[in-house]
Design a protein around this motif. Sequence first.
Motif, PDB file in Angstrom:
ATOM      1  N   ILE A 140       0.883  -1.112  -0.020  1.00 26.41           N
ATOM      2  CA  ILE A 140       0.163   0.003  -0.099  1.00 26.41           C
ATOM      3  C   ILE A 140       0.810   1.172   0.022  1.00 26.41           C
ATOM      4  N   PRO A 141       0.310   2.379  -0.765  1.00 27.09           N
ATOM      5  CA  PRO A 141       1.065   3.660  -0.556  1.00 27.09           C
ATOM      6  C   PRO A 141       1.021   4.311   0.615  1.00 27.09           C
ATOM      7  N   VAL A 142       2.048   4.785   1.350  1.00 29.04           N
ATOM      8  CA  VAL A 142       2.173   5.576   2.790  1.00 29.04           C
ATOM      9  C   VAL A 142       2.852   6.567   2.549  1.00 29.04           C
ATOM     10  N   VAL A 143       2.176   7.968   2.957  1.00 32.65           N
ATOM     11  CA  VAL A 143       3.084   8.950   2.841  1.00 32.65           C
ATOM     12  C   VAL A 143       2.931   9.671   4.253  1.00 32.65           C
ATOM     13  N   ASP A 144       3.809  10.034   4.949  1.00 31.56           N
ATOM     14  CA  ASP A 144       3.867  10.829   6.143  1.00 31.56           C
ATOM     15  C   ASP A 144       3.141   9.861   7.382  1.00 31.56           C
ATOM     16  N   ARG A 145       3.473   8.705   7.596  1.00 35.49           N
ATOM     17  CA  ARG A 145       2.834   7.761   8.366  1.00 35.49           C
ATOM     18  C   ARG A 145       1.429   7.427   8.136  1.00 35.49           C
ATOM     19  N   ALA A 146       0.652   7.974   7.162  1.00 29.98           N
ATOM     20  CA  ALA A 146      -0.668   7.473   6.831  1.00 29.98           C
ATOM     21  C   ALA A 146      -0.818   7.053   5.601  1.00 29.98           C
ATOM     22  N   PHE A 147      -2.002   6.314   5.406  1.00 31.95           N
ATOM     23  CA  PHE A 147      -2.164   5.568   4.077  1.00 31.95           C
ATOM     24  C   PHE A 147      -2.501   6.777   3.197  1.00 31.95           C
ATOM     25  N   ALA A 148      -2.033   6.638   1.720  1.00 30.01           N
ATOM     26  CA  ALA A 148      -2.169   7.717   1.182  1.00 30.01           C
ATOM     27  C   ALA A 148      -2.822   7.111  -0.313  1.00 30.01           C
ATOM     28  N   GLY A 149      -3.712   6.450  -0.382  1.00 33.78           N
ATOM     29  CA  GLY A 149      -4.458   5.793  -1.596  1.00 33.78           C
ATOM     30  C   GLY A 149      -5.855   5.792  -1.579  1.00 33.78           C
ATOM     31  N   GLY A 150      -6.541   5.238  -2.713  1.00 32.70           N
ATOM     32  CA  GLY A 150      -7.870   5.397  -2.803  1.00 32.70           C
ATOM     33  C   GLY A 150      -8.504   4.115  -1.897  1.00 32.70           C
TER      34      GLY A 150
ATOM     35  N   ALA B 395      -8.084  13.642  14.709  1.00 28.30           N
ATOM     36  CA  ALA B 395      -7.694  12.263  15.101  1.00 28.30           C
ATOM     37  C   ALA B 395      -8.180  11.368  14.006  1.00 28.30           C
ATOM     38  N   VAL B 396      -9.086  11.976  12.946  1.00 29.58           N
ATOM     39  CA  VAL B 396      -9.813  11.185  12.071  1.00 29.58           C
ATOM     40  C   VAL B 396      -8.874  10.728  11.052  1.00 29.58           C
ATOM     41  N   SER B 397      -9.546   9.367  10.210  1.00 29.67           N
ATOM     42  CA  SER B 397      -8.721   8.748   9.316  1.00 29.67           C
ATOM     43  C   SER B 397      -8.768   9.232   7.843  1.00 29.67           C
ATOM     44  N   PRO B 398      -7.881   8.978   7.148  1.00 29.51           N
ATOM     45  CA  PRO B 398      -7.859   9.611   5.853  1.00 29.51           C
ATOM     46  C   PRO B 398      -8.767   8.647   5.049  1.00 29.51           C
ATOM     47  N   VAL B 399      -9.922   8.658   5.221  1.00 25.87           N
ATOM     48  CA  VAL B 399     -10.993   7.608   4.351  1.00 25.87           C
ATOM     49  C   VAL B 399     -11.831   8.617   3.507  1.00 25.87           C
ATOM     50  N   ALA B 400     -12.178   8.239   2.588  1.00 26.01           N
ATOM     51  CA  ALA B 400     -13.070   9.301   1.536  1.00 26.01           C
ATOM     52  C   ALA B 400     -14.662   9.265   2.398  1.00 26.01           C
ATOM     53  N   PRO B 401     -15.017  10.445   2.581  1.00 27.65           N
ATOM     54  CA  PRO B 401     -16.248  10.413   3.075  1.00 27.65           C
ATOM     55  C   PRO B 401     -17.306   9.748   2.674  1.00 27.65           C
ATOM     56  N   GLN B 402     -17.476   9.495   1.229  1.00 35.09           N
ATOM     57  CA  GLN B 402     -18.389   8.743   0.774  1.00 35.09           C
ATOM     58  C   GLN B 402     -18.424   7.286   1.189  1.00 35.09           C
ATOM     59  N   VAL B 403     -17.237   6.624   1.436  1.00 36.57           N
ATOM     60  CA  VAL B 403     -17.107   5.299   1.872  1.00 36.57           C
ATOM     61  C   VAL B 403     -17.642   5.447   3.222  1.00 36.57           C
ATOM     62  N   VAL B 404     -17.265   6.359   4.240  1.00 37.36           N
ATOM     63  CA  VAL B 404     -17.823   6.381   5.518  1.00 37.36           C
ATOM     64  C   VAL B 404     -19.499   6.385   5.618  1.00 37.36           C
ATOM     65  N   ALA B 405     -19.821   7.346   4.807  1.00 35.91           N
ATOM     66  CA  ALA B 405     -21.434   7.464   4.745  1.00 35.91           C
ATOM     67  C   ALA B 405     -21.987   6.225   4.352  1.00 35.91           C
ATOM     68  N   GLY B 406     -21.456   5.356   3.271  1.00 38.56           N
ATOM     69  CA  GLY B 406     -21.920   4.352   2.921  1.00 38.56           C
ATOM     70  C   GLY B 406     -22.062   3.279   3.988  1.00 38.56           C
ATOM     71  N   SER B 407     -20.910   3.154   4.798  1.00 42.85           N
ATOM     72  CA  SER B 407     -20.754   2.112   5.694  1.00 42.85           C
ATOM     73  C   SER B 407     -21.536   2.543   6.860  1.00 42.85           C
ATOM     74  N   LEU B 408     -21.674   3.982   7.283  1.00 41.95           N
ATOM     75  CA  LEU B 408     -22.671   4.396   8.412  1.00 41.95           C
ATOM     76  C   LEU B 408     -24.340   3.978   7.951  1.00 41.95           C
ATOM     77  N   ALA B 409     -24.427   3.999   6.813  1.00 35.96           N
ATOM     78  CA  ALA B 409     -25.947   3.755   6.202  1.00 35.96           C
ATOM     79  C   ALA B 409     -26.029   2.315   6.574  1.00 35.96           C
ATOM     80  N   LEU B 410     -25.025   1.520   6.250  1.00 41.70           N
ATOM     81  CA  LEU B 410     -25.123   0.019   6.396  1.00 41.70           C
ATOM     82  C   LEU B 410     -25.280  -0.443   7.728  1.00 41.70           C
ATOM     83  N   PHE B 411     -24.686   0.335   8.477  1.00 37.15           N
ATOM     84  CA  PHE B 411     -24.499  -0.067   9.984  1.00 37.15           C
ATOM     85  C   PHE B 411     -25.880   0.168  10.600  1.00 37.15           C
TER      86      PHE B 411
END
Lengths: 335, 460
Positions: A140-150, B395-411
């Motif tokens: 997986i791609p990691v930048v600055d100790r965080a995941f950086a992909g889709g 504190a939050v993860s770098p995850v796309a909001p749409q994906v979180v919205a989808g999983s929240l709706a499923l939960f």
Amino acid sequence: MEWWLPVLLGGAVAFGIVMYVAMDGFDLGLGILFPFAPGETERAMMLNSIAPFWDGNETWLVLGGTLLIGAFPLAYATLLPAFYVPLLTMLFALIFRGIAFEFRFRATRFRALWDWAFSGGSMLATFCQGLVLGGFIHGIPVVDRAFAGGPLDCISAFAGACGCGLVAGYGLLGATWLIFKTDGSTAEYGRAAARIALPATMVFIALVSLWTPFAYLRIAARWFAWPNIALLSPVPLVTALVALGLWRSIGSDRDFRPFLLAISLFLLAFLGLGISIWPYAVPYQATLWQAASSPPTLAFVGIGVVVILPVVLFYVAFAHWIFRGKTATDTGYGH
Amino acid sequence: MNWDGLLLARAQFAFTIGFHILWPAYSIGVSGFIVVVNALWLRTGRQVYRDLVRFWIHLFALGFAMGVVTGVVMSYEIGTNWSVFAERTANVIGPFFVYEVLMAFFLEAGFIGIMLFGMNRVGPRLHFASCVMVAFGAVISAFWILAANSWMHTPAGFALVDGKFQLVSWWAAIFNPSFPYRFAHMVVAAYIAGTFVVIGVSGFYLWQRRHAEFARTGLSIALWIALVLVPVQALIGDLHGRNTLAYQPVKVAAMEGDWDTRAGQPLVLFAWPDEANARNDYEISIPLLGSLILTHDWHGMVAGLKSVPPQERPPVVPVFYAFRVMVGIWAVMLAIVLAGTWLRWQRELYDAAWFGMICAFSSPLPFLAVLAGWTVTEVGRQPFVVYGLLRTADAVSPVAPQVVAGSLALFVGVYGILLLAFFFYAMRTVLRGPQVAEPGAAPAAVRPGIDSAAAGRPAE
Ligand code: HDD
Ligand code: HEM
Ligand code: HEM
């Protein structure tokens, strides 16, 4: 201490994953075989054969996750967001498969629905675990100790092949569990299923084993460079021998042997994976030492693992001993 | 990470943990009750205790499974949704989660099989021991998870190095200042919850005039337990609040609806806190009582929300109302318990159908109080996830909001179905009633005769 503590805990994570795959592997495998079972007698027997154990088996998954956060936080914080989609799908699937144990036997009208929850949940969870495995090998791609992909980066044809392979493999574990723990028509069904699942598993093991070195040059270098090739060539050879032994033992009356050999098959595949990935905790980005938490934290976790895990293994064994022998028809759910 | 992603992650976490916490409360409480009746059975050998054990193990199993499947989600969600939080704090609280699995979950999982399916397989003592192990494991689990959670409120035993929390003292991190109070308050809340489930089911049978002996025995034991625990819970809550006043005065100001810092704070009974203008509308309050409750002194100094700038204040309305819901529910439960005790004294407890009906509807109360209490605790900690040190927004993860919205709706969808199914099958189990006669058709599987072995005598 700086050097060996991460290795010890890496070993603990590996042990947790192996335990999970071996133990929940046969639970999930029963779910995979469930819809093809001949009838209700066999299905009830299948569920009751794992009723006292499935919760404990799933706990190894929780141990794996928490060991990652405790000992390898960087791996936890980059791999989990990277595998968000397959992991959450797996968790949803595990919800349905877990809750189906309780609801199915209380259901009358909706029993078929919970049967689907059980088998569908098992298949989907297994497939997602395979996707994660494939994504892990891919890196997986990691930048600055965080995941950086889709979110969907981890899904690929290779990951799909790993997913199908795991479905076949867990199916094999489930089938050999039936040979071991049940008798009569259920064990017969286990034998028939094992005869299909074993070749399928071997096809996927071969496929993935050949695919990885071609697609990932660094893995090819690991395996084919001298002297590695000489040292490592026994791994595929032993795997082939174990598969052969397993095939011949399916029909024999040593009912424990197929199960043991199926687990050995998994251990060997896992060993191969370890050889390919070592020494990374986050593939090709951070080694075990780079991903590890600070020495006092590792020491605290390490003490817990070394002292408590043997006790855990002891009473897991005790529970299996209490429910030893063939699954009775009058215990478990519905009684 | 934009605000939407953050809000979605918070909503998802709050929803999933709010749903999860119901089942630990249920299973800690019900397993405690099972241990009590099982012990009574071993001592007296009375059949009704045996029936109670059997019946409540059936209902326990349902809730336990709900706790397991929703709990497994939690252990991964911290990484999937709060990866920055996980990475920064893991050196301190990560091991707590490991210890929880090693000490608690395996213990529960190892003995749950014997508890649920072993009644016909093992002797009564071993079965009792298994019930104790499961009940004990549930409390150990609460110990570790609350150590982690309390550390987020009153962090201790660490040093901050390059934005990461590094461990200095295990002991100080585990037994951080708010932990003893939060642990005691939560465990008592769970036992109250289990007790009120028993009160509800037994009350239902009395109201419907079914299974008289079974219902009386269950109600009697549960009412005695509740008579002790409900008042005790207010005492612990008071201590908990005074501890919070020392470490998180702004949270207490939000709970109380106090905007200004002053000596002799009034007790606000009702108001609509207006966050934009930093004042209360429609306030009804009693002078000086607020200071008396919090500091045990009529003229004690109590900080108000205005003591910190607006961006450091938690959302006031949810904290303020959730606190009133919790204390209000406590008052209702106290009234029920006192009424039950009065009826018992008058020797009318088992004949008063109206009281049985009230009991039957009282079961959800402690669960609502638990949710309200957690809302106070967690929303009152905002805008921080580690109080004063790490902001939730960071504190939050770098995850796309749409994906979180989808999983929240499923939960929401999946947990909704789970809850419906749980009620459906739990109701069915209750309506079917206890299997009073031992099922003669099901002999012991491996070693015949054990099932009917007399209480208190080893079966082997
Ligand atoms: C059966 C459930 C129940 C009942 C009857 C009460 N509580 Fe409670 N309360 C909880 C269940 C709960 C809880 C869900 O367990 C919380 C959330 C976090 C915690 O530690 O306990 C909580 C939190 C909580 C807090 C927040 C502390 C903090 O987070 O900093 C305070 C001040 C109180 N309680 C005080 C009280 C008082 C004064 C009560 C009665 C008069 C009371 N509680 C009844
Ligand atoms: C060890 C246990 C716990 C951990 C690690 C934990 C962690 C967190 C985190 C990371 C957040 C997101 C940031 C935030 O919005 O505050 C959060 C929020 C929240 N948690 Fe907890 N929590 C724990 C226990 C609980 C429990 C048991 C509840 C019970 C209901 C709960 C209720 C909430 C709520 C309602 C929020 C949302 C607050 C808001 O968005 O304003 N938490 N918690
Ligand atoms: C972020 C917070 C939390 C996480 C990560 C978490 C994790 C889990 C997991 C993985 C399980 C399943 C165990 C199994 O496989 O047997 C579980 C169950 C359980 N959890 Fe949680 N949990 C959280 C919050 C809480 C809180 C706040 C409490 C208690 C106060 C709690 C108490 C329990 C208990 C007692 C169980 C045992 C099973 C049951 O009683 O249903 N958990 N939790």
